[in-house]
Motif scaffolding. Structure first.
Motif, PDB file in Angstrom:
ATOM      1  N   ASP A 274       0.820  -1.215   0.000  1.00 49.98           N
ATOM      2  CA  ASP A 274       0.000   0.000   0.000  1.00 49.98           C
ATOM      3  C   ASP A 274       0.855   1.267   0.000  1.00 49.98           C
ATOM      4  O   ASP A 274       0.351   2.352  -0.327  1.00 49.98           O
ATOM      5  N   TRP A 277       0.775   2.904  -3.245  1.00 50.64           N
ATOM      6  CA  TRP A 277      -0.462   3.549  -3.707  1.00 50.64           C
ATOM      7  C   TRP A 277      -0.353   5.052  -3.421  1.00 50.64           C
ATOM      8  O   TRP A 277      -0.975   5.600  -2.516  1.00 50.64           O
ATOM      9  N   ASP A 330      -7.839  -5.356  -3.433  1.00 57.80           N
ATOM     10  CA  ASP A 330      -6.667  -4.510  -3.662  1.00 57.80           C
ATOM     11  C   ASP A 330      -5.496  -4.929  -2.753  1.00 57.80           C
ATOM     12  O   ASP A 330      -4.333  -4.792  -3.143  1.00 57.80           O
TER      13      ASP A 330
END
Length: 658
Positions: A274, A277, A330
């Motif tokens: 993450d 991201w 995700d």
């Protein structure tokens, strides 16, 4: 599907297999066909199915998100974190999570100072008074999490004590903890933690091992020598933004890769995806970065790219708690759970299922053998009785005397059978001696003594190689002796079959080669402890003693398992002979009873012939029902199943019915 769901299915499958074995054992017992050997084999398999453990070990350097990954995969159902996973160092000592119904829910902590004493971790497990115990309330997630936070506790000690405990190394100053203004350094408060809780997955046999940092895992050889090889999967956790650091690579090469060679699966997790991201890169660009990182990691560690899985444990945990399917996808956490299912549960099911099917096939083969023997005896008796039609009492009396003489001749032959047993037992004693504790201690005595010598261990690799050469020679001799035992029994069974009309057959091969292969795995997995990187550690008396005990403990487990395999095989062979001897004596008794009944009443002949024919037909139905059981390996045996109805207990009034 989550790993928890798949593990539930695996546990249900184990229960179904155990029920198959119980149904079979009950059916055989109802017909007096469950001899000691069959009973032992079926019970042993039932115990394996009921107590089977699946250990998943998580290994990482500090701050890789390992504890968060454990929370996300196993404990999201609590709606919060259970394992401490805040920023910085969290799990400071190796932590095992499992379930023992004999203990209340509790956290047990072994003080770090026990490293200064000679006892091994295995020995400390049997000294509960030395562990600090904290009771857990599994219905209160808040209390549970607060209690488990104790695994993160540290204490400050002088450098000398840190060195003695294995957390300070003069040859690697960059890895040492920073001394404070008072000259003290920070070390873990606890050496090992055991968490016993009735979590649904843990109750069904899951064991989770959480291991912290290079310093901790390197200072405890029992982890890499004893615990990690027991794991069905080892998950090595890295940070996706950093890749494989120097300390990660050192942990992998020096400890993890060699120790995990024998486990079912090694998975590498690139956690914290993450952080990529960033809102500035497109999804395709982020996916490209992740794939490049996976490929680079696989190349550096020398594994297949499919073994490297990228996830975000933190987002996966949040997604599960909130029920956010899009975020869960995700996070890629389902990819790891599928990999664990495929690599661990399916292999475990294949292994256990293969053992169950092999056991059932062997049982059916033995029952068919006995059925053929009984069928021959029934036919002989039918022919014998049919020949009495129209004969006078003198002829019948003569037949009775002939049967009694055959019985006496058979009983006299028992001396020969006892002589065969004596030879067999002598060979077995020799075999058990090779696999016994004295033989093992003699094989490793020089290695244990060399490891416990003070100072630098010069020539330790040669001593190690020589010790394992002796152990390999001992197992090779045990394998030759096992072949000799089998050949002797094979010849004896062939002779008894020819002389007495028995249907004796060896219960499969007595194969000790898997234990020889395990011995080779142990030898390979320990070599890293004898290299240059461990010279100074080996010079420490406490560390060398722990290593010696860890090596001997694992070797003892191999020799004990080989001895148990021999004992189980021997029981099966001996029980088969006992069963057929007992059956032959019953056969003489039934023949004499039939003749007595015919002498006493003229109508006894037809009645006895009808009984014998009914027994033959009933036995044939039993054997066919057993074949149906074998051909439906995945179908649970409900009370109304054809197997149960076909194998109902024998009707009263026919005590000799098979």
């Amino acid at each position: 599907m989550s790993f928890a769901h798949d593990f539930d299915a695996h546990s249900a499958w184990r229960r179904e297999q155990a029920q198959r074995l119980r149904t079979l054992a009950d059916a055989l017992a109802a017909r007096d066909l469950l001899d000691a050997g069959l009973h032992e084999r079926l019970e042993r398999l039932q115990r394996q199915l009921q107590t089977d453990k699946v250990m998943v070990a998580f290994v990482a350097e500090f701050s890789r998100g390992k504890s968060e990954l454990i929370n996300a995969v196993f404990f999201a159902g609590y709606g919060r974190r259970i394992m401490p996973a805040s920023a910085g160092r969290t799990t400071m000592c190796p932590t095992e999570l499992g379930y023992d119904p004999e203990l209340p829910p509790c956290l047990r902590l072994l003080p770090i100072e026990t490293r200064l004493q000679p006892q091994s971790l295995l020995e400390w497990r049997s000294a509960p008074e030395r562990w600090e115990r904290i009771d857990l309330d599994v219905q209160d997630p808040e209390q549970l999490a607060r209690a488990i936070e104790k695994v993160a506790e540290v204490q400050r000690v002088p450098v000398e004590q840190a060195r003695a405990l294995g957390f300070w190394h003069d040859d690697s100053p960059e890895d040492n903890p920073l001394p404070g203004a008072d000259g003290l350094v920070e070390v873990p408060r606890w050496r090992h933690a055991l968490i016993n809780m009735a979590h649904p997955l843990l109750k069904q046999g899951l064991v989770v091992l959480d291991t912290p940092g290079l310093n901790a895992i390197g200072a405890e050889p029992e982890l890499t020598v004893g615990l990690l090889p027991l794991a069905q999967a080892v998950v090595f956790v890295l940070a996706a933004d950093a890749g494989v650091s120097k300390s990660d690579l050192a942990m992998w090469r020096e400890h993890l890769a060699p120790a995990a060679e024998g486990v079912d699966a090694r998975l590498v997790v690139l956690n914290k995806i993450d952080v990529l991201w960033d809102g500035l890169s497109t999804p395709a660009e982020i996916d490209g970065q992740i794939e490049r990182q996976r490929a680079t990691t696989a190349q550096v560690l020398g594994v297949e790219p499919a073994q490297v899985i990228a996830v975000s444990a933190q987002k996966g945990l949040v997604a599960k708690v909130r029920g956010d399917a899009a975020l869960l996808a995700d996070s890629r956490l389902p990819d790891l759970e599928r990999a664990l299912t495929d690599a661990v549960l399916q292999r475990r099911r294949d292994d256990l299922g293969g053992r169950v099917d092999a056991a059932l096939a062997a049982v059916v083969a033995e029952i068919e053998q006995r059925w053929r023997l009984r069928e021959r005896e029934w036919q002989d008796q039918i022919d014998e009785l049919d020949g009495l039609r129209g004969k006078n009492t003198a002829v019948i009396a003569q037949m009775r005397r002939r049967i009694e003489q055959e019985q006496r001749d058979f009983d006299a032959g028992g001396m020969r059978i006892q002589a065969l047993r004596s030879v067999h037992l002598k060979l077995l004693r020799d075999l058990f001696g090779l696999l016994g504790s004295q033989s093992l201690q003699a094989g490793v005595a020089s290695l244990a003594a060399a490891l416990r010598q003070p100072g630098v261990k010069l020539g330790i690799r040669r001593t190690y190689t020589d010790a394992f050469a002796r152990l390999h020679a001992t197992l090779d001799e045990a394998r030759r002796k096992a072949d000799e035992v089998q050949a002797m029994l094979q010849a004896s069974f062939r002779s008894l079959n020819a002389e007495y009309g028995f249907a004796l057959q060896l219960p499969g091969g007595l194969d000790l080669s898997p234990f020889a292969a395990e011995l080779r795995d142990i030898e390979r997995s320990h070599l890293q402890y004898l290299g240059l990187t461990n010279v100074l550690r080996l010079a420490q008396a406490e560390y060398a003693d722990r290593l010696a005990k860890a090596v001997v403990g694992r070797l003892k487990a191999v020799f004990d398992a080989a001895s148990a395999e021999v004992e189980s095989w021997n029981k099966a062979a001996a029980a088969q002979l006992d069963a057929q001897l007992r059956e032959r004596r019953r056969h003489f008794a039934r023949r004499l009873e039939a003749v007595h009944r015919i002498e006493a009443a003229a109508g006894g002949l037809d009645e006895r012939l009808a009984e014998l024919q009914a027994q033959r037909e009933g036995a044939a139905r039993d054997v066919e029902a057993l074949r149906r059981l074998l051909n439906r390996p995945d179908r649970p045996n409900r009370p109304d199943s054809p197997l149960v109805s076909a194998l109902e207990p024998a009707a009263p009034g026919h005590p000799d019915q098979p």
